[in-house]
Each structure stands twice: as C-alpha cells, then as structure tokens.
Write a protein that holds these residues in place. Structure first.
Motif, PDB file in Angstrom:
ATOM      1  N   ALA A  33     -72.097  97.252 -49.911  1.00 14.16           N
ATOM      2  CA  ALA A  33     -72.522  96.792 -51.171  1.00 14.16           C
ATOM      3  C   ALA A  33     -71.319  95.826 -51.519  1.00 14.16           C
ATOM      4  O   ALA A  33     -71.583  94.680 -52.007  1.00 14.16           O
ATOM      5  N   SER A  34     -69.978  96.218 -51.140  1.00 13.73           N
ATOM      6  CA  SER A  34     -68.720  95.560 -51.816  1.00 13.73           C
ATOM      7  C   SER A  34     -68.827  94.090 -50.783  1.00 13.73           C
ATOM      8  O   SER A  34     -68.382  93.050 -51.388  1.00 13.73           O
ATOM      9  N   VAL A  35     -69.101  94.305 -49.570  1.00 14.73           N
ATOM     10  CA  VAL A  35     -69.017  92.935 -48.464  1.00 14.73           C
ATOM     11  C   VAL A  35     -70.010  92.070 -49.062  1.00 14.73           C
ATOM     12  O   VAL A  35     -69.817  90.956 -49.226  1.00 14.73           O
ATOM     13  N   ILE A  36     -71.235  92.651 -49.497  1.00 14.70           N
ATOM     14  CA  ILE A  36     -72.331  91.618 -49.861  1.00 14.70           C
ATOM     15  C   ILE A  36     -71.992  91.164 -51.220  1.00 14.70           C
ATOM     16  O   ILE A  36     -72.280  89.684 -51.394  1.00 14.70           O
ATOM     17  N   THR A  37     -71.647  92.032 -52.184  1.00 16.27           N
ATOM     18  CA  THR A  37     -71.251  91.348 -53.485  1.00 16.27           C
ATOM     19  C   THR A  37     -69.908  90.203 -53.223  1.00 16.27           C
ATOM     20  O   THR A  37     -70.001  89.260 -53.959  1.00 16.27           O
ATOM     21  N   MET A  38     -68.763  90.603 -52.351  1.00 14.31           N
ATOM     22  CA  MET A  38     -67.948  89.469 -52.418  1.00 14.31           C
ATOM     23  C   MET A  38     -68.542  88.250 -51.808  1.00 14.31           C
ATOM     24  O   MET A  38     -68.136  87.177 -52.150  1.00 14.31           O
ATOM     25  N   LEU A  39     -69.347  88.478 -50.729  1.00 13.86           N
ATOM     26  CA  LEU A  39     -69.774  87.055 -50.171  1.00 13.86           C
ATOM     27  C   LEU A  39     -70.791  86.441 -51.149  1.00 13.86           C
ATOM     28  O   LEU A  39     -70.867  85.184 -51.251  1.00 13.86           O
ATOM     29  N   ALA A  40     -71.501  87.152 -52.129  1.00 18.01           N
ATOM     30  CA  ALA A  40     -72.225  86.319 -52.996  1.00 18.01           C
ATOM     31  C   ALA A  40     -71.466  85.774 -54.054  1.00 18.01           C
ATOM     32  O   ALA A  40     -71.943  84.653 -54.596  1.00 18.01           O
ATOM     33  N   ILE A  41     -70.166  86.327 -54.528  1.00 18.95           N
ATOM     34  CA  ILE A  41     -69.276  85.834 -55.554  1.00 18.95           C
ATOM     35  C   ILE A  41     -68.753  84.523 -54.743  1.00 18.95           C
ATOM     36  O   ILE A  41     -68.628  83.327 -55.642  1.00 18.95           O
ATOM     37  N   GLY A  42     -68.333  84.490 -53.534  1.00 18.59           N
ATOM     38  CA  GLY A  42     -67.852  83.379 -52.935  1.00 18.59           C
ATOM     39  C   GLY A  42     -68.754  82.359 -52.942  1.00 18.59           C
ATOM     40  O   GLY A  42     -68.377  81.152 -53.296  1.00 18.59           O
ATOM     41  N   GLN A  43     -70.078  82.676 -52.402  1.00 17.58           N
ATOM     42  CA  GLN A  43     -70.818  81.605 -52.410  1.00 17.58           C
ATOM     43  C   GLN A  43     -71.290  80.950 -53.864  1.00 17.58           C
ATOM     44  O   GLN A  43     -71.590  79.687 -53.866  1.00 17.58           O
ATOM     45  N   GLY A  44     -71.267  81.813 -54.689  1.00 16.74           N
ATOM     46  CA  GLY A  44     -71.592  81.637 -56.017  1.00 16.74           C
ATOM     47  C   GLY A  44     -70.539  80.544 -56.621  1.00 16.74           C
ATOM     48  O   GLY A  44     -70.932  79.385 -57.397  1.00 16.74           O
ATOM     49  N   SER A  45     -69.331  80.900 -56.378  1.00 19.63           N
ATOM     50  CA  SER A  45     -68.318  80.139 -56.848  1.00 19.63           C
ATOM     51  C   SER A  45     -68.236  78.653 -56.379  1.00 19.63           C
ATOM     52  O   SER A  45     -68.197  77.620 -56.946  1.00 19.63           O
ATOM     53  N   LYS A  46     -68.687  78.546 -54.852  1.00 23.42           N
ATOM     54  CA  LYS A  46     -68.839  77.436 -54.152  1.00 23.42           C
ATOM     55  C   LYS A  46     -69.511  76.500 -54.391  1.00 23.42           C
ATOM     56  O   LYS A  46     -69.545  75.337 -54.955  1.00 23.42           O
ATOM     57  N   LYS A  47     -70.942  77.002 -54.793  1.00 25.02           N
ATOM     58  CA  LYS A  47     -71.987  76.268 -55.605  1.00 25.02           C
ATOM     59  C   LYS A  47     -71.714  75.599 -57.018  1.00 25.02           C
ATOM     60  O   LYS A  47     -71.995  74.527 -57.447  1.00 25.02           O
ATOM     61  N   SER A  48     -70.899  76.449 -57.780  1.00 24.20           N
ATOM     62  CA  SER A  48     -70.443  76.199 -59.125  1.00 24.20           C
ATOM     63  C   SER A  48     -69.510  74.850 -59.145  1.00 24.20           C
ATOM     64  O   SER A  48     -69.807  73.938 -59.800  1.00 24.20           O
ATOM     65  N   ILE A  49     -68.521  74.962 -58.103  1.00 22.78           N
ATOM     66  CA  ILE A  49     -67.406  74.058 -57.988  1.00 22.78           C
ATOM     67  C   ILE A  49     -68.395  72.807 -57.639  1.00 22.78           C
ATOM     68  O   ILE A  49     -68.235  71.574 -58.076  1.00 22.78           O
TER      69      ILE A  49
END
Length: 233
Positions: A33-49
C-alpha cells in the motif's frame, strides 16, 4: 510429495501460527500500500505541475534580452534594448521547430471608458492567441493589416469588460482610452479565470505590437518574444 499435500501442510502451518501469519500479511499489505500510495502521489504531482505549466501556454518559450554590465554594475534585463524586430522575424522565418512566434511589448497605465481601471496593454502579434491558448468569445482578433498600419485597435479580457462596462453593454466597437490614445475594441477574449498561481488571466488587453511600440512607448526594441514549440521534445 505432490502439490496437494504441500498445500495442506501450508494451511496447517498457517492455522497453527495465526498471529505470525497475520503479522506477516499485515507487513506485506502495508508495504504494498505504501509503494502504491507513493507512486500515486508522484504521478498526481507530475500531472498537477504539467497542468500549471500548460495554463501558461502550449509548449511556450519565453525569450528575453540578456542582462549587461555597465560601469561594473549589472543592468536589469528589462532595461536592455538588444532584442529587435529582426530577431523576431528571423525566428519566424528561419526556424523549423516553432509552431508560432509573437513579439511582446507592454505599457502600464490607466484604462478609461466611462469607468477607470489600472491595467497594462500588451503589444503582440496575431499568433499570440495560439501560444497562450487564448480564444475570441465575441468579435474578432486584430489582423496583420492592423499590425502593418499600427492601427489603434485592441482585444480585451473579461475582467477589463466587467470593470469598464459594468452595465453589461457590448464592448465591441466601443472606444477605450489608454495614455490619451483611443483604442477601438474589436474583440473580447474567452474567460480563463485565475491560474494556479492566483493570477487573473482575464485582466488583459492585447493590441498590435507596432501600435504599442510607436504610439505608447516610442521605442524600436522588444521587451520579449513568445514562441510555441512544435512539441515538448
């Protein structure tokens, strides 16, 4: 020993060590779950930027004159007079990787049309709309003929309309004065609202760059050049 017996032995071991099995499963679940969450946060931040950058324009490149040293003092880039119309024309005519190019000059002051409103007039070319992903909601964009003749025409944003024409009247065809120079409104831009940095993208006035250079600033150099690359690469 066949697979069925191995499976039965594994189930028996798990049943005899319930707490150990639970803790092992819990560790695996938390780790995944931690790995999935970190990947989701990273992808979300990338799309936001990427979304924030795309709000500014399509693959936009901003070109400004470089700073210079005079008498041992570093000059502000905005004071430099090294960027000329010939630089813009060279980029427009000789580059292969730019989809659109527009000069940019700007003058700040007071807009007057019944009401007063402090703003600035940006002198640009017709391709500026494509670069900044702007579109006309009412009226039309000024033409190349207007640029060649330094016509006193302009296109305004919704914030300008709301402040200068609060009664809801159609601004197209009306006269707006800026630094005692009358500009005829030929178009209104489609509203874009505030960007992610809190800047009002509708507080904008666009006019032919030749008009701003000759009639407002009396200068022959550019403050900048906006361009749009064919692709992000």
């Amino acid at each position: 020993m066949n697979g069925t017996n191995l499976f039965k032995i594994a189930l028996r071991a798990l049943n005899n060590n319930k707490l150990r099995a639970f803790l092992t499963m819990l560790g695996i679940i938390i780790g995944v779950a931690s790995v999935i969450t970190m990947l989701a946060i990273g992808q979300g931040s990338k799309k936001s930027i990427q979304a924030q950058i795309s709000e500014m324009g399509s693959n936009m490149i901003m070109i400004h004159p470089g700073a210079d040293m005079r008498g041992g003092v570093r000059q502000d880039p905005s004071a430099m007079q090294t960027l000329k119309l010939t630089d813009y024309e060279t980029l427009r005519d000789e580059t292969s990787f730019l989809a659109a190019v527009s000069p940019n000059v700007s003058s700040s002051g007071q807009l007057i049309a019944g009401n007063n409103y402090p703003s600035s007039v940006n002198g640009v070319g017709t391709e500026y709309l494509e670069i900044r992903q702007l579109s006309i909601d009412n009226g039309e964009m000024f033409s190349e003929a207007d640029i060649q003749s330094s016509a006193k025409v302009c296109v305004i944003g919704k914030t300008i309309v709301d402040n200068l024409f609060p009664d809801g009247e159609d601004p197209v065809g009306r006269i707006v004065r800026f630094s005692k120079i009358p500009f005829r409104v030929v178009g209104v831009l489609k509203s874009k609202g505030y960007n992610s940095m809190g800047m009002d993208q509708d507080d904008i006035v666009l006019a032919p760059y030749t008009t701003v250079m000759k009639r407002l600033l009396a200068q022959t150099y550019l403050q900048g050049i906006y361009a749009s690359a064919l692709s992000e690469d």
